[in-house]
Design an enzyme around this catalytic site. Structure first.
Site, PDB file in Angstrom:
ATOM      1  N   LYS A  51       0.835  -1.202   0.000  1.00  0.00           N
ATOM      2  CA  LYS A  51       0.000   0.000   0.000  1.00  0.00           C
ATOM      3  C   LYS A  51       0.872   1.255   0.000  1.00  0.00           C
ATOM      4  O   LYS A  51       0.620   2.202  -0.745  1.00  0.00           O
ATOM      5  CB  LYS A  51      -0.930   0.021   1.214  1.00  0.00           C
ATOM      6  CG  LYS A  51      -1.744   1.315   1.311  1.00  0.00           C
ATOM      7  CD  LYS A  51      -2.431   1.452   2.643  1.00  0.00           C
ATOM      8  CE  LYS A  51      -3.097   2.774   2.870  1.00  0.00           C
ATOM      9  NZ  LYS A  51      -3.752   3.422   1.784  1.00  0.00           N
ATOM     10  N   LYS A 120       2.865  10.317   5.101  1.00  0.00           N
ATOM     11  CA  LYS A 120       3.197   9.178   5.957  1.00  0.00           C
ATOM     12  C   LYS A 120       3.508   7.948   5.107  1.00  0.00           C
ATOM     13  O   LYS A 120       4.516   7.273   5.326  1.00  0.00           O
ATOM     14  CB  LYS A 120       2.039   8.886   6.902  1.00  0.00           C
ATOM     15  CG  LYS A 120       2.190   7.598   7.705  1.00  0.00           C
ATOM     16  CD  LYS A 120       0.898   7.182   8.383  1.00  0.00           C
ATOM     17  CE  LYS A 120      -0.228   6.835   7.471  1.00  0.00           C
ATOM     18  NZ  LYS A 120      -0.192   5.553   6.781  1.00  0.00           N
TER      19      LYS A 120
END
Length: 178
Positions: A51, A120
């Site tokens: 991801k 992030k």
């Protein structure tokens, strides 16, 4: 997971899973409630890493499309014309095909995926490459650029708004050439 708020609402997310395949088989019906594509990626942590790398690629596409269009804009090439050619050619991406026409050219920046979260994820992707001893200067540069954009634009900015920093640095607004 990948697919944004629309994918979550429509139950069409892509779910990346790491861990025991037998356990995945047991929980697959729960995941199918919101995920259309459920992929076993390997050991625990592999789904998270995948991801993060996927989102890092998204970031690279957003930033590089912004840089390219900013340069073309300054040259006098209309952004919609440039995107028409790019999207019929080898440089196309989700950013050029969807995000730029729907958000940058219209200046509509719906909050579908916060820049803070993309920042992030890119950091995680760059860390995965470092941990695996894979030279990844482009991922690291993307991590640095999106950290700068996140700091400049704040916690609530959408990920596509990073292009505003590209525009500021270039001294141009993409889509202004008419």
């Amino acid at each position: 997971m990948s697919g944004g708020t629309i994918g979550a609402e429509q139950g069409t997310l892509t779910v990346m899973v790491g861990g025991d395949p037998a356990l995945l088989d047991r929980v697959r019906p729960v995941l199918a409630a919101f995920g259309k594509k459920i992929v076993h990626c390997g050991d625990v942590g592999a789904g998270d890493a995948l991801k993060a790398v996927n989102n890092a690629l998204l970031a690279v596409h957003v930033w590089s499309t912004g840089e390219g269009l900013a340069a073309l804009e300054k040259l006098g090439v209309k952004a919609d014309v440039a995107l028409e050619v790019i999207n019929a050619s080898s440089g196309r991406s989700n950013a050029s095909m969807n995000l730029f026409p729907e958000r940058v050219l219209t200046r509509a920046f719906p909050r579908t995926f916060r820049l803070a979260l993309l920042d992030k994820d890119i950091g995680i992707a760059a860390g995965v490459a470092r941990d695996q001893k894979v030279p990844a200067p482009l991922l690291q540069l993307a991590a640095d650029l999106f950290r700068i954009a996140h700091n400049a634009l704040g916690e609530e900015a959408d990920h596509v708004e990073a292009v505003k920093l590209v525009e500021q640095w270039a001294g141009v607004r993409i889509g202004e050439t008419r």
